[in-house]
Design an enzyme around this catalytic site. Structure first.
Site, PDB file in Angstrom:
ATOM      1  N   ARG A  85     -45.943 -44.907 -25.983  1.00  0.00           N
ATOM      2  CA  ARG A  85     -46.876 -45.901 -26.051  1.00  0.00           C
ATOM      3  C   ARG A  85     -48.169 -45.319 -26.790  1.00  0.00           C
ATOM      4  O   ARG A  85     -48.838 -44.223 -26.862  1.00  0.00           O
ATOM      5  CB  ARG A  85     -47.454 -46.454 -24.872  1.00  0.00           C
ATOM      6  CG  ARG A  85     -46.332 -47.210 -24.123  1.00  0.00           C
ATOM      7  CD  ARG A  85     -45.834 -48.534 -24.761  1.00  0.00           C
ATOM      8  NE  ARG A  85     -44.926 -49.172 -23.839  1.00  0.00           N
ATOM      9  CZ  ARG A  85     -43.679 -49.396 -24.129  1.00  0.00           C
ATOM     10  NH1 ARG A  85     -43.383 -48.629 -25.523  1.00  0.00           N
ATOM     11  NH2 ARG A  85     -42.636 -50.145 -23.562  1.00  0.00           N
ATOM     12  N   GLU A 113     -51.981 -51.084 -32.142  1.00  0.00           N
ATOM     13  CA  GLU A 113     -51.111 -51.821 -33.069  1.00  0.00           C
ATOM     14  C   GLU A 113     -51.367 -53.108 -32.824  1.00  0.00           C
ATOM     15  O   GLU A 113     -51.876 -53.804 -32.119  1.00  0.00           O
ATOM     16  CB  GLU A 113     -50.105 -51.490 -32.141  1.00  0.00           C
ATOM     17  CG  GLU A 113     -48.698 -51.329 -33.090  1.00  0.00           C
ATOM     18  CD  GLU A 113     -47.479 -50.934 -32.331  1.00  0.00           C
ATOM     19  OE1 GLU A 113     -46.408 -51.294 -32.282  1.00  0.00           O
ATOM     20  OE2 GLU A 113     -47.774 -49.592 -31.724  1.00  0.00           O
ATOM     21  N   HIS A 157     -43.190 -48.795 -35.412  1.00  0.00           N
ATOM     22  CA  HIS A 157     -42.891 -49.070 -34.241  1.00  0.00           C
ATOM     23  C   HIS A 157     -41.393 -49.624 -34.313  1.00  0.00           C
ATOM     24  O   HIS A 157     -40.892 -50.593 -33.753  1.00  0.00           O
ATOM     25  CB  HIS A 157     -43.291 -50.294 -33.442  1.00  0.00           C
ATOM     26  CG  HIS A 157     -43.371 -50.222 -32.189  1.00  0.00           C
ATOM     27  ND1 HIS A 157     -44.555 -50.563 -31.090  1.00  0.00           N
ATOM     28  CD2 HIS A 157     -42.266 -49.869 -31.158  1.00  0.00           C
ATOM     29  CE1 HIS A 157     -43.931 -50.652 -29.971  1.00  0.00           C
ATOM     30  NE2 HIS A 157     -42.665 -50.144 -30.037  1.00  0.00           N
TER      31      HIS A 157
END
Length: 386
Positions: A273, A302, A320
């Site tokens: 994360r 993000e 990602h």
């Protein structure tokens, strides 16, 4: 009046209305829904991230369940709207659900699904890929070639780090962290140091057995060590991969102080994360330590990167994609669809959300169960006896 949202409709006469906020890989998930009398509406808007208003328009006046994405803000507004529309189920197409207010879902009696059990190896592979790309400066070298700058071999050209015999550090030795460790140990004969609140017994046994195998075949054995603190891992490891959960105790786990502990030529990898790393501090560390390298799949804000990160040649950054293998993404779509379908049909909850192979077998009917509902206990949903 809300702007109409473009959709693709499958099985228009279906009894149950299910909405997917994005098109998802594969077609099995579509068949599983339509074969069970669901009218499936897939959003085809050309927007990467749908707003709350967009999703409200998709839910409309009648909706039995929604399949959503981790980029969406699922809270009070959306769950109350889904409840008013007669809905009872939502599933993220993701194992994480930091984008979901589970308390709000509980308030409105909405089951929240996720998709564990199919991301372990593919996420570990991406972390291993970032480790190798950073160590051997693959992206820098690729850009150099494409720019037409290569005019002959040179002794110092893109010299990187050898992984064999070095120490790999893992922070968070759960399923993904352990799978990554095994890849690096077996693939590059690296020694292991790890930190976790719980002992990784299976991983320790694997390293011990592999070390014995190497020794019996005339090679130096690999070793393992369970660190007493995270700082020990940062201090001793040559490559460090982060695999913790994200909560208030792991927010900015890697910051200015912890970066200073690491070796000057260390490699840091994060496919967990984004907020686990203080990204602004990382940018400054990369600037000050050109031999320090990082491989990132996730980012603090993000989809944005902190100013300066993109310009650092010692950073490998990807958007990602840790779960982006065909098998995994199709499996995630299948599990998300079955979470929603199962709740609509009143099925019980699968007993082990990390053992989902029966749901992924295309040659057999899927079990009559919801693969993974994170708030099943809070909603008092029954467990499957299958």
């Amino acid at each position: 009046m809300a702007k109409p949202i473009s959709i693709e409709v499958w099985n228009p006469s279906g009894k149950y209305r299910v909405v997917s906020t994005k098109s998802m890989p594969g077609t099995r998930w579509i068949r599983l829904l339509t074969d069970q009398d669901c009218r499936l509406e897939i959003c085809t808007e050309k927007k990467t991230i749908l707003s709350v208003e967009d999703i409200l328009a998709l839910i409309g006046n009648r909706c039995d369940g929604v399949i959503g994405q981790l980029t969406e803000d699922w809270g009070e507004v959306l769950f109350s709207a889904l409840k008013r529309a007669g809905g009872s189920a939502f599933s993220n197409m993701a194992v994480g659900y930091n984008n979901v207010d589970v308390n709000a879902a509980n308030k409105y009696g909405i089951a929240v699904g996720n998709t564990p059990g199919v991301l372990t190896e593919t996420t570990a592979e991406l972390a291993a890929s970032l480790s190798l790309a950073a160590a051997r400066r693959i992206v820098e070298a690729d850009q150099f070639m494409r720019a037409g700058l290569y005019d002959g071999w040179l002794p110092h050209l893109f010299v990187g780090n050898l992984l064999k015999g070095q120490t790999v550090g893992v922070i968070g030795a759960g399923r993904i962290g352990s799978a990554y460790a095994r890849m690096m140990i077996e693939g590059f004969k690296m020694n292991l140091i790890y930190y976790d609140l719980y002992q990784a017994t299976r991983l320790e046994k694997f390293v011990t057995a592999y070390g014995q195998f190497l020794k019996e075949n005339g090679e130096p054995p690999v070793t393992w060590k369970r660190a007493a603190s995270m700082e020990d891992v940062l201090r001793e490891a040559d490559v460090i991969s982060l695999h913790p959960v994200l909560d208030k105790t792991t927010y900015h786990l890697i910051n200015k102080e912890s970066l200073a502990i690491m070796k000057k030529e260390a490699i840091l990898v994060n496919a967990s994360r984004g907020p686990v790393i203080d990204e602004a501090a990382l940018v400054e560390h990369l600037k000050a330590n050109p031999m320090f390298r990082v491989g990132l799949d996730v980012f603090e804000d993000e989809p944005f990167m902190k100013p300066g990160l993109a310009e650092q040649k010692n950073a490998v950054v990807v958007p990602h994609i840790a779960s982006a293998s065909k098998w995994t993404r199709e499996g995630m779509a299948t599990l998300a669809a079955l979470n929603v379908l199962g709740k609509i049909k009143g099925y019980p909850i699968w007993s082990d959300p990390n053992r989902v192979e029966p749901f992924l077998d295309e040659n057999s009917p899927a079990p009559a169960a919801c693969p993974s509902i994170v708030n099943a206990k809070q909603l008092g949903l029954p467990s499957s006896k299958l």
